[in-house]
Scaffold this motif. Structure first.
Motif, mmCIF file in Angstrom:
data_model
loop_
_atom_site.group_PDB
_atom_site.id
_atom_site.type_symbol
_atom_site.label_atom_id
_atom_site.label_comp_id
_atom_site.label_asym_id
_atom_site.label_seq_id
_atom_site.Cartn_x
_atom_site.Cartn_y
_atom_site.Cartn_z
ATOM 1 N N TYR A 48 25.900 19.006 17.573
ATOM 2 C CA TYR A 48 26.491 18.592 16.299
ATOM 3 C C TYR A 48 25.785 19.233 15.116
ATOM 4 N N VAL A 49 24.458 19.323 15.168
ATOM 5 C CA VAL A 49 23.696 19.963 14.086
ATOM 6 C C VAL A 49 24.061 21.440 13.986
ATOM 7 N N LEU A 54 26.974 25.982 11.328
ATOM 8 C CA LEU A 54 27.884 27.117 11.425
ATOM 9 C C LEU A 54 29.057 27.005 10.449
ATOM 10 N N PHE A 55 29.531 25.764 10.231
ATOM 11 C CA PHE A 55 30.682 25.564 9.341
ATOM 12 C C PHE A 55 30.259 25.036 7.974
ATOM 13 N N SER A 56 28.991 25.215 7.643
ATOM 14 C CA SER A 56 28.478 24.763 6.351
ATOM 15 C C SER A 56 29.119 25.534 5.212
ATOM 16 N N LYS A 57 29.196 24.889 4.055
ATOM 17 C CA LYS A 57 29.762 25.540 2.868
ATOM 18 C C LYS A 57 28.894 26.715 2.433
ATOM 19 N N HIS A 58 27.578 26.548 2.523
ATOM 20 C CA HIS A 58 26.635 27.618 2.160
ATOM 21 C C HIS A 58 25.521 27.646 3.211
ATOM 22 N N PRO A 59 25.771 28.252 4.373
ATOM 23 C CA PRO A 59 24.778 28.205 5.465
ATOM 24 C C PRO A 59 23.422 28.792 5.086
ATOM 25 N N THR A 60 23.406 29.805 4.244
ATOM 26 C CA THR A 60 22.133 30.454 3.906
ATOM 27 C C THR A 60 21.332 29.672 2.870
ATOM 28 N N LEU A 244 23.615 19.234 4.967
ATOM 29 C CA LEU A 244 23.765 20.375 5.873
ATOM 30 C C LEU A 244 25.162 20.988 5.754
ATOM 31 N N PHE A 245 26.168 20.142 5.588
ATOM 32 C CA PHE A 245 27.546 20.605 5.547
ATOM 33 C C PHE A 245 27.914 21.184 4.173
ATOM 34 N N TRP A 246 27.283 20.653 3.110
ATOM 35 C CA TRP A 246 27.495 21.180 1.763
ATOM 36 C C TRP A 246 26.147 21.167 1.043
ATOM 37 N N PRO A 247 25.339 22.200 1.205
ATOM 38 C CA PRO A 247 23.999 22.238 0.598
ATOM 39 C C PRO A 247 24.065 22.238 -0.926
#
Length: 529
Positions: A48-49, A54-60, A244-247
């Protein structure tokens, strides 16, 4: 201090790596003692993490502090409550007190609706609990106790996770109030919130349930201890998932001092506060009642339509539940639910996601009742109930307001508080719904890691170790399991005997020889093929 300042960048990674390795080794030894499914739950948590990243708004641009601390607090709370004797006893005691406290609703319900009010359970037993709890909550707000508790919990999450003051206060408030009421705690600052903060506010609302709806769930027969634990554990989990999903890519404008300001309310005395709380619950009660009527009617129509469509292809069994069982089965399996039960848990997740958690918990309560009746686990090839472990994990996975029906209400609530942010609120709502549900799934994974082996699997092991080795010791465990097996066995006639609990005929025959029951003719038991 100079050494720590100069080497803190790599020291913190050493500390986190050590903690993670410690958890992994603990899981290995704990799994060897309790069973393999704890390791499956741990693997599901990692998956899940990874999916969120992977599908985060801003992974970097992910800041890992709130993620690790959120999961860490979630794990610590679960460890204290589920795996320590004092914590388990405390949660069970608190759950019983809440249940006893809510039972006082019966006095008012019986006076208004008559002595036979339980004949209409949902309307006259279930919904009055919401009225009673809303009145009590309003009184606690007037006294300032609720604000004090929310401040303390919000401050704890702020200093540990590093989340913003607005996010921390709303997440703490969601433990006690609903996703439409918690933003009111920081209403003046909603219009200045960043997009990531708006996403976190909605995620926290979807990932938790309000304290005022615990009563109806408990009245269904759901464990109050598990509901209370899930509500607390999901608060830090919601912020971890949200960050994590939207940093965060902006600078929050609201300070800690601003966010911790909470009004006492407009009531002039305690009785007026109780009256206000009662009146404000009318819309909630009406909303739940009409939604239950509409969604259950809609479910019946959808199933009838799907059955008609499936009948055109010689498959009349097609239904909404069947579709959900295949869509959500991988998610339930990753939580640590065994393969056989994962399809049933997936159906419950489908009810919760597309309808409401009320419908899901109502269906779960029926499965719990069937298990307690200890009848045959399969009837005409259809599974009737799940193991205790699967029920426990399902209770945590469903413990949130994350349904499609809640999406529109959450958008309209926040938009009314900050009309200028309507576009940002709508843009993040769907992502928040997904994040809120995954936060519940991660709480269920933690529960799967920490939950012990269910009773029915333990009995399988006891029978295997006792009867397979040729031993027939009259021990307490063997007698208890045999009594449970005999009470759940259905005997129609000679050669037509169905053992309960998915046990074998061989185990049933050995139990018959051991206990020599008068209620079952052991000669009817056929030999296994």
């Amino acid at each position: 201090i100079r050494f720590l300042d100069s080497h803190w960048f790599w020291l913190k990674w050493v500390i986190w790596s050590s903690l993670i390795l410690g958890v992994v080794f603990w899981l290995i030894f704990d799994t060897a003692k309790l069973g393999k499914w704890q390791l499956v739950s741990f693997g599901g948590l990692i998956v899940y993490v990874i999916l969120l990243f992977l599908f985060s708004k801003h992974p970097t641009k992910v800041h890992w502090r709130p993620v690790f601390w959120g999961i860490g607090l979630q794990f610590l709370l679960g460890l204290l409550i589920l795996r320590t004797g004092p914590g388990l006893r405390a949660s069970q005691w608190l759950g019983k007190q809440v249940h006893t406290f809510l039972e006082h609703t019966d006095a008012g319900a019986s006076f208004v609706f008559g002595e036979n009010y339980t004949d209409h359970y949902l309307a006259f037993k279930f919904l009055p609990m919401l009225v009673f709890f809303s009145a009590v909550t309003s009184m606690l707000y007037y006294l300032g106790l609720m604000q004090w508790i929310i401040r303390k919990i919000g401050w704890l999450m702020l200093v540990t996770m590093g989340s913003s003051p607005v996010e921390s206060v709303v997440a703490a408030g969601n433990i006690f109030v609903g996703y439409t009421e918690s933003p009111l705690l920081v209403q003046p600052y909603i219009q200045h919130a960043t997009r990531s903060e708006l996403h976190a506010i909605m995620t926290a609302g979807f990932a938790t349930i309000a304290g005022n709806v615990l009563g109806p769930y408990i009245s269904f027969g759901i464990s109050p201890a598990h509901l209370l634990t899930a509500s607390v554990m999901s608060a830090p989990a919601s912020l971890a998932v949200a960050k994590l999903f939207w940093p965060e890519t902006e600078t929050p404008k609201t300070t800690l001092k601003d966010a911790m300001k909470m009004e006492m309310g407009d009531s002039r005395n305690l009785l007026e506060a109780a009256s206000y709380g009662t009146s404000s619950s009318i819309s909630l009660v009406a909303n739940i009642a009409v939604n239950m009527i509409a969604f259950l009617a809609l479910l019946s129509f959808v199933n009838a339509a799907l059955s008609w469509f499936g009948n055109m292809f010689d498959y009349p069994q097609l239904s909404f539940e069947l579709i959900c069982s295949y869509i959500f089965m991988p998610f339930s399996f990753m939580m640590g639910v065994d393969w056989q039960d994962s399809f049933m848990v997936a159906k419950l997740i489908g009810y919760k996601t597309f309808f409401t958690e009320f419908v899901a918990y109502e269906r779960l309560s029926k499965l719990v009742d069937l298990r307690k009746e200890a009848g045959p686990k399969f009837v005409d090839g259809v599974q009737q109930y799940m193991s205790i472990r699967s029920e426990t994990i399902a209770t945590y996975a469903l413990c949130g307001f994350g349904s499609v029906s809640s999406l529109g209400l959450a958008i309209s609530t926040l938009t009314s508080m900050a009309p200028s942010r309507k576009r940002d609120i709508a843009a993040g709502a769907v992502r928040a719904l997904i994040a809120g549900n995954i936060a519940c799934f991660m709480t269920a994974c933690i529960t799967g890691i920490l939950s012990s082996t269910p009773v029915d699997i333990t009995c399988h092991h006891i029978f295997e170790n006792t009867f397979a080795s040729g031993l027939s010791q009259n021990t307490t465990d063997v007698v208890s399991c045999c009594q449970s097996l005999l009470s759940s066995t259905v005997a129609v006639g000679p050669g037509e005997v169905i053992p309960g609990g998915y046990h074998s005929l061989s185990s049933l025959k050995n139990c018959c020889e051991l206990l020599k029951p008068s209620t079952l003719n052991c000669t009817w038991i056929p030999d296994e093929l």
